[in-house]
Scaffold this active site. Structure first.
Site, PDB file in Angstrom:
ATOM      1  N   LYS B 187       0.626  -1.132  -0.139  1.00  0.00           N
ATOM      2  CA  LYS B 187      -0.110   0.053  -0.083  1.00  0.00           C
ATOM      3  C   LYS B 187       0.831   1.222   0.210  1.00  0.00           C
ATOM      4  O   LYS B 187       1.473   1.633   0.977  1.00  0.00           O
ATOM      5  CB  LYS B 187      -1.043   0.179   1.205  1.00  0.00           C
ATOM      6  CG  LYS B 187      -1.985   1.225   1.080  1.00  0.00           C
ATOM      7  CD  LYS B 187      -2.496   1.798   2.166  1.00  0.00           C
ATOM      8  CE  LYS B 187      -1.697   2.597   3.211  1.00  0.00           C
ATOM      9  NZ  LYS B 187      -1.929   3.974   2.541  1.00  0.00           N
ATOM     10  N   GLU B 261       9.849   0.841  10.367  1.00  0.00           N
ATOM     11  CA  GLU B 261      11.091   1.920  10.194  1.00  0.00           C
ATOM     12  C   GLU B 261      10.429   2.978  10.298  1.00  0.00           C
ATOM     13  O   GLU B 261       9.410   3.516   9.811  1.00  0.00           O
ATOM     14  CB  GLU B 261      11.700   1.864   8.762  1.00  0.00           C
ATOM     15  CG  GLU B 261      13.090   2.384   8.894  1.00  0.00           C
ATOM     16  CD  GLU B 261      13.027   3.742   8.430  1.00  0.00           C
ATOM     17  OE1 GLU B 261      12.974   4.574   9.264  1.00  0.00           O
ATOM     18  OE2 GLU B 261      13.034   3.726   7.145  1.00  0.00           O
ATOM     19  N   CYS B 295      13.186  10.573   7.119  1.00  0.00           N
ATOM     20  CA  CYS B 295      12.980  10.241   8.575  1.00  0.00           C
ATOM     21  C   CYS B 295      14.791  10.276   9.243  1.00  0.00           C
ATOM     22  O   CYS B 295      14.577  10.316  10.398  1.00  0.00           O
ATOM     23  CB  CYS B 295      12.657   8.635   8.848  1.00  0.00           C
ATOM     24  SG  CYS B 295      13.463   7.664   7.600  1.00  0.00           S
ATOM     25  N   GLU B 392       9.708  15.378  15.951  1.00  0.00           N
ATOM     26  CA  GLU B 392      10.320  15.349  14.357  1.00  0.00           C
ATOM     27  C   GLU B 392       9.411  16.254  13.741  1.00  0.00           C
ATOM     28  O   GLU B 392       8.147  16.180  13.741  1.00  0.00           O
ATOM     29  CB  GLU B 392       9.957  13.859  14.078  1.00  0.00           C
ATOM     30  CG  GLU B 392      10.408  13.672  12.452  1.00  0.00           C
ATOM     31  CD  GLU B 392      10.282  12.368  12.093  1.00  0.00           C
ATOM     32  OE1 GLU B 392       9.041  11.696  12.346  1.00  0.00           O
ATOM     33  OE2 GLU B 392      11.042  11.753  11.365  1.00  0.00           O
TER      34      GLU B 392
END
Lengths: 310, 480
Positions: B187, B261, B295, B392
């Protein structure tokens, strides 16, 4: 110790290695490669090509140079693309001291400067006394600019002070003539050495720092220039004095020349984008620049026969 | 003088052409080797203009079930029976086809996601092809990769990928799964589905057996259906830590294998004995690569106090030369923010940074009027307690802190729930070893940043994830 009236008192000292920032080889080469991905098109390309022509030090440095060869080359420098006054003239012609008089006569009355290589070019392996005498001789013959070589042997022996002194002495011997200091980066080998030698040269009074003689296998490269440009930037920030840059040797096509200009624009900024502060030392680059200019104008490449080979 | 005069002007526009290929007006779901109609469709837009590019199928329960069924069938009847050498042939073919259509994939990626064409052309697409090549090579050598074992595939793998590297993440997930003999239901993210769908076209061209890879587009609910389906043997997820935690909770007790992850807040540590100009360039690449939608972005900068002033001045000068604008222009350095939603998240955190007393710096110059944009931004005077240091941001925003000693740098760098990546800048080899050993992060770069290679395992510590992708470790995650 010669009188150094041209340098500010606080610059009188010879830099030490610790004064020079370290250089990371991988990082410099990566960054240099990234400049090559800039896409210079249309009017930007045209103006950059014309700018490059105006920054040429049209050069002949052969044992076989004659009055005839040099005076013909000077015509090319004065009028690179006959019939199109928007192109050129070149910044200077660059010759051996014996050819200075011929060159000076040929370009007299124009904006084209005469540069002479001196100081036992290309090796520099001679006593300083004779090397300085050569500088004075070339200036006396009419040279506007002196391209000196540093003593790479002494540099590699660690005699940095001697390098500083020889540059300062040459500057003194130049009088009004501008001094370009050739580091011969291909012999200094490491980027750390190149940066340190650049810092010594600028502190000692260089008007220009120049990569190479063109007489050793490794001449100007984009990464080595990218080591020298920030040295110029740092020196300017510290002292307020602008120093010029001249990559020489191996810049044989227009595409590469534009990559150098992109680097100067993005590192030093537009102030350095004149032939007062940036030069190309080249012989075969001229006609490729001219060919690309014609291509931009007409959309077609023209035969090499349409470009003069002086 | 012209606006594009070389000396004083900006570079003349140099857009990469998009007229040598087509993007369809509508993409169905790719199930069992065929394009299957969805019951509804949603739009995907170009974040640089907010114009609609195409619409794609929204996979519901029925379609997800259908896709998993197709993957199971392909696993049982075809793929698990093929020799490794045969599987490798397909992967080599896919890699080569991707290289042949590299420009099309790069342009599509840039249009759908907003990243500069320079990056999609030079990094995303070549690296995606490299992942297929690398894993193609392993397909018939798995027994040598794990001597003394007889490695077996896991079965059907459900994979959910993010919007920051849509094609690369698809390659990163699909290539090892197939090399190890698994079949896949993937997906893609809802804002960037197009390159994965084009990848499906490429699978058809490669003659990949029906059902080996199935692609179901949709948003979070589609992903949830996929991850929680009982006939999925393994889940591989790349995305936010919040969603990662939810997935881990839902998988508890299910017996499914998983790799996650997740997010990061990497520390980039620069010492006074670093090669300063190259370090500055590395910091720039570390945080502004892909608009900071990375990331492992180096979003916290720790600079030794003795060199803070010149480093910040050099950073500002360099940021002044970054070109923000049309992602398709070959000279663009920073493209568009991926979505309106992400833009408002960035803005909210930047506002919090200002409110908490950090000092903001942004370069002069405007931004395009249409589309989602954010200027490259520096914050100085940051402290560990600031939200912009803790959370983040996933945007082009760098929080700068100073330190005095290596130990202080380590303590502060590790003082975060994340642990994905880190960077150390010093010319002194012994310091590199001391720092890289002390940093609690899955990937640590020394005197460089954001370097990726299929041979190198990638993954996080702590809340940045579980498991590794790439290299031998990445293969092991798809084998029993």
């Amino acid at each position: 110790m010669p009188q150094l009236s041209h340098v500010k008192v606080d610059l009188l000292s010879c830099p030490t290695r610790r004064d020079s920032p370290l250089i990371d080889q991988v990082g410099v080469e990566e960054r240099a490669a990234r400049f090559c991905t800039r896409s210079i098109k249309k009017e930007t390309k045209m103006s950059a090509l014309k700018l490059a022509v105006s920054m040429l030090d049209v050069t002949t440095l052969e044992g076989a140079d004659t009055v005839g060869k040099v005076s013909q080359m000077c015509q090319k420098a004065l009028n690179p693309l006959p019939g199109d006054p928007s192109v050129g003239p070149a910044a200077a012609v660059c010759v051996y001291p014996r050819m200075v008089k011929t060159a000076a006569r040929s370009v007299a009355g124009s904006v084209v400067k005469v540069a002479a290589v001196a100081t036992q070019f290309p090796s520099g392996q001679m006593r300083l006394k004779e090397r300085l005498a050569e500088v004075r001789y070339a200036v006396g013959e009419g040279a506007d600019e002196i391209d000196m070589v540093i003593s790479r042997g002494q540099f590699l022996q660690g005699e940095y002070r001697a390098i500083y002194d020889e540059i300062a002495s040459c500057k003194e011997a130049c009088g009004k003539a501008h001094l370009k200091v050739i580091l011969e980066t291909g012999e200094l080998t490491t980027y750390d050495n190149v940066r340190f030698a650049s810092d010594i040269a600028m502190a000692a009074g260089a008007d220009f720092i120049k990569t190479s003689t063109g007489k050793v296998p490794i001449a100007a490269t984009l990464p080595v220039t990218l080591v020298m440009l920030p040295a110029i930037e740092d020196f300017y920030e510290a002292t307020g004095r602008m120093v010029g840059m001249k990559p020489a040797g191996g810049i044989s096509n227009a595409k590469l020349a534009l990559q150098y200009l992109v680097m100067v624009k993005e590192v030093l900024g537009p102030k350095w984008l004149t032939n007062e502060w940036f030069r190309f030392g080249a012989s075969s680059l001229t006609n490729d620049l001219l060919m690309q200019i014609r291509k931009q104008e007409t959309g077609r490449y023209q035969s090499g026969d349409y470009f003069t080979k002086d | 003088m012209s606006a594009h005069d070389f000396i004083t002007g900006s570079y003349a526009p140099a857009p990469e052409g998009a007229d040598h290929f087509s993007i369809k007006d509508r993409y169905d779901l790719f199930i069992g080797g065929k394009w299957v109609k969805a019951s509804s469709y949603f739009q995907t837009t170009n974040p640089a203009t907010n114009e609609v590019i195409s619409e794609v199928g929204l996979a519901g329960k029925k379609e997800v079930n259908q896709a998993i069924k197709a993957a199971r069938k392909a696993y049982d009847e075809v793929w698990s029976k093929l020799s490794g050498a045969e599987r490798g042939k397909y992967l080599f073919r896919i890699a080569r086809l991707l290289q042949e259509r590299a420009r099309e994939f790069a342009v599509t990626e840039t249009m759908d996601g907003g990243k500069p064409i320079r990056e999609s052309r030079d990094i995303d697409v070549p690296l995606a092809a490299a992942h297929f090549f690398y894993h193609a090579g392993w397909a018939d050598k798995l027994e040598y990769a794990f001597p003394g074992k007889t490695p077996q595939p896991l079965g059907v793998v459900g994979q959910v990928i993010p919007w920051n590297f849509p094609l690369l993440m698809a390659a990163w997930k699909i290539a090892p799964a197939l090399a190890c003999g698994n079949t896949v239901v993937l997906k893609p993210a809802e804002t960037t589905p197009l390159t994965a769908l084009k990848l499906a076209e490429l699978f058809q061209d490669a003659g990949l057996p029906a059902g080996v890879v199935n692609i179901v587009t949709g948003a979070g609910e589609t992903g949830e259906l996929l991850v929680n389906h009982p006939d999925v043997d393994k889940v591989a997820f790349t995305g936010s830590t919040g969603v990662g935690k939810a997935i881990q909770r839902s998988l508890a007790g299910s017996g499914k294998r998983f790799t996650l992850e997740l997010g990061g807040k990497a520390a980039n540590i620069i010492f006074e004995d670093a090669a300063i100009n190259e370090a500055v360039e590395g910091i720039i690449n570390g945080i502004f690569f892909n608009q900071g939608h990375v990331c492992c972005a180096g979003s916290r900068l720790f600079v030794q106090e003795s060199i803070a002033t010149p480093v910040i001045r050099k950073l500002q000068k360099r940021i002044g030369t970054l070109k923000v604008g049309d992602p398709l222009d070959k000279n663009t350095d920073i493209g568009a923010i991926n979505s309106r939603e992400q833009l408002s998240r960035i803005k909210a955190l930047v506002a919090a940074g200002k409110e908490e007393g950090a000092e903001i710096w942004q370069p002069d110059g405007g931004l395009p009027r249409k589309g989602n944009w954010f200027k490259p931004t520096l914050f100085t005077g940051c402290a560990q307690s600031h939200r912009i240091v803790q959370e983040e941001i996933f945007g082009p925003v760098l929080a700068i802190q100073t330190f005095r000693t290596p130990q202080e740098a380590l303590d502060k760098a590790n003082n975060t729930p994340y642990g994905l990546s880190g960077g150390v800048w010093t010319d002194k080899g012994s310091k590199i070893f001391k720092m890289t050993t002390g940093l609690k992060a899955g990937v640590v770069w020394a005197n460089t940043f954001n370097k990726f290679d299929p041979t190198s395992p990638f993954g996080g510590y702590k809340e940045s994830g579980i498991g590794r992708e790439g290299g031998l470790h990445g293969l092991a995650a798809y084998l029993a």
